[in-house]
Design an enzyme around this catalytic site. Structure first.
Site, PDB file in Angstrom:
ATOM      1  N   ASP A  73       0.872  -1.281   0.292  1.00  0.00           N
ATOM      2  CA  ASP A  73      -0.001   0.058   0.074  1.00  0.00           C
ATOM      3  C   ASP A  73       0.728   1.154  -0.004  1.00  0.00           C
ATOM      4  O   ASP A  73       0.734   2.118  -0.750  1.00  0.00           O
ATOM      5  CB  ASP A  73      -0.968   0.019   1.394  1.00  0.00           C
ATOM      6  CG  ASP A  73      -2.000  -1.057   1.142  1.00  0.00           C
ATOM      7  OD1 ASP A  73      -2.306  -1.531   0.045  1.00  0.00           O
ATOM      8  OD2 ASP A  73      -2.595  -1.532   2.208  1.00  0.00           O
ATOM      9  N   GLU A 104       0.851  -1.196   5.526  1.00  0.00           N
ATOM     10  CA  GLU A 104      -0.307  -1.330   4.840  1.00  0.00           C
ATOM     11  C   GLU A 104      -1.174  -0.533   5.764  1.00  0.00           C
ATOM     12  O   GLU A 104      -1.274  -0.240   6.747  1.00  0.00           O
ATOM     13  CB  GLU A 104      -0.823  -3.085   5.226  1.00  0.00           C
ATOM     14  CG  GLU A 104       0.091  -4.016   4.263  1.00  0.00           C
ATOM     15  CD  GLU A 104      -0.343  -3.696   3.028  1.00  0.00           C
ATOM     16  OE1 GLU A 104      -1.732  -3.684   2.507  1.00  0.00           O
ATOM     17  OE2 GLU A 104       0.738  -3.459   2.195  1.00  0.00           O
ATOM     18  N   LYS A 106      -5.177   0.261   6.152  1.00  0.00           N
ATOM     19  CA  LYS A 106      -6.462  -0.453   6.443  1.00  0.00           C
ATOM     20  C   LYS A 106      -7.494   0.473   7.051  1.00  0.00           C
ATOM     21  O   LYS A 106      -7.309   1.582   7.722  1.00  0.00           O
ATOM     22  CB  LYS A 106      -6.572  -1.738   7.301  1.00  0.00           C
ATOM     23  CG  LYS A 106      -5.258  -2.777   6.430  1.00  0.00           C
ATOM     24  CD  LYS A 106      -5.783  -3.096   5.094  1.00  0.00           C
ATOM     25  CE  LYS A 106      -4.684  -3.922   4.198  1.00  0.00           C
ATOM     26  NZ  LYS A 106      -5.204  -4.048   2.835  1.00  0.00           N
TER      27      LYS A 106
END
Length: 241
Positions: A73, A104, A106
């Site tokens: 990401d 990452e 999220k």
């Protein structure tokens, strides 16, 4: 007397990050759209506030042996000394030697997302990195030792209560040397940092978590130094294949 207030400036920075993450979580119904919006908030934060020697983007990472990471990401990488960054069919591919940190992003943190982030981090750390001696006017510096690549997870919320409690610690502690997460942020609640001296996590529940995390990340990047001198010829060997 100046009317400026440093505390107000920092509060405004945090409110901007917090509000944008909250809007991306509440305004979109599709999980993929939510995820993309959240990534973009963090990417813009890093692009705006990290020193210009660093850049941040969504990317794959490649090594000179031809192995690739999974898509990451957020890759924070060196742009000042990196000789090449590939852009192919809308995808960015970065040589492993240029990477400082990977995250990452999220919407919410839970055990599955921690494991997912750990696997993504491991896919980068397992790549081969070269390091050449560095010539200078007075001679040659020896090849730099490889700086550990930082890895982490960035979310707005947590599926656990308390957000930065026992459940998060237990999930983070399930790691090996390749997939360990060094730091992360749950922007609505706090952030965490791995103490490298004893490999134990410290958890911080403050009023401005995103800003505190950003400052902690910048501090860690400062101590990372500069990426190694990449062996271009190791990559050039693929030209004959």
């Amino acid at each position: 007397m100046s009317d400026w207030s440093l505390s107000q400036l920092l509060a405004s920075l945090h409110e901007d990050i917090h509000n944008r993450l909250e809007i991306s979580r509440k305004s979109f119904n599709h999980s993929v759209v939510k995820g993309s919006a959240s990534e973009q908030v963090w990417l813009e934060l890093f692009e705006k506030y990290l020193p210009k020697r660093y850049q941040a983007t969504t990317a794959h990472v490649v090594d000179s042996k031809g192995d690739f990471s999974e898509q990451i990401d957020i890759v924070i990488f060196d742009r000042q000394y990196s000789p090449f960054i590939f852009n192919y069919e809308g995808q960015t591919i970065i040589p492993a030697e240029s990477v400082y940190a990977i995250f990452e992003a999220k919407q919410s943190v839970n055990a599955n997302q921690i494991e997912y982030a750990q696997n993504k981090v491991a896919s980068v750390r397992r790549l081969h990195r070269t390091s050449l001696p560095i010539p200078y006017a007075g001679g040659v510096y020896p090849a730099k030792s490889l700086t550990p690549i930082l890895g982490g997870i960035l979310t707005f919320e947590s599926d656990w209560s308390p957000a930065l409690g026992k459940s998060l610690k237990e999930a983070l502690d399930k790691h090996d040397s390749d997939n360990i997460l060094n730091l992360g942020c749950v922007a609505a609640h706090g952030h965490f940092v791995l103490d490298q001296s004893n490999l134990k996590y410290e958890f911080f529940t403050e009023s401005k978590p995103a800003t505190a995390f950003l400052f902690n990340l910048i501090s860690k990047l400062q101590f990372s130094g500069t990426v190694p001198m990449i062996d271009i010829q190791a990559y050039a060997r693929w030209l004959s294949n």
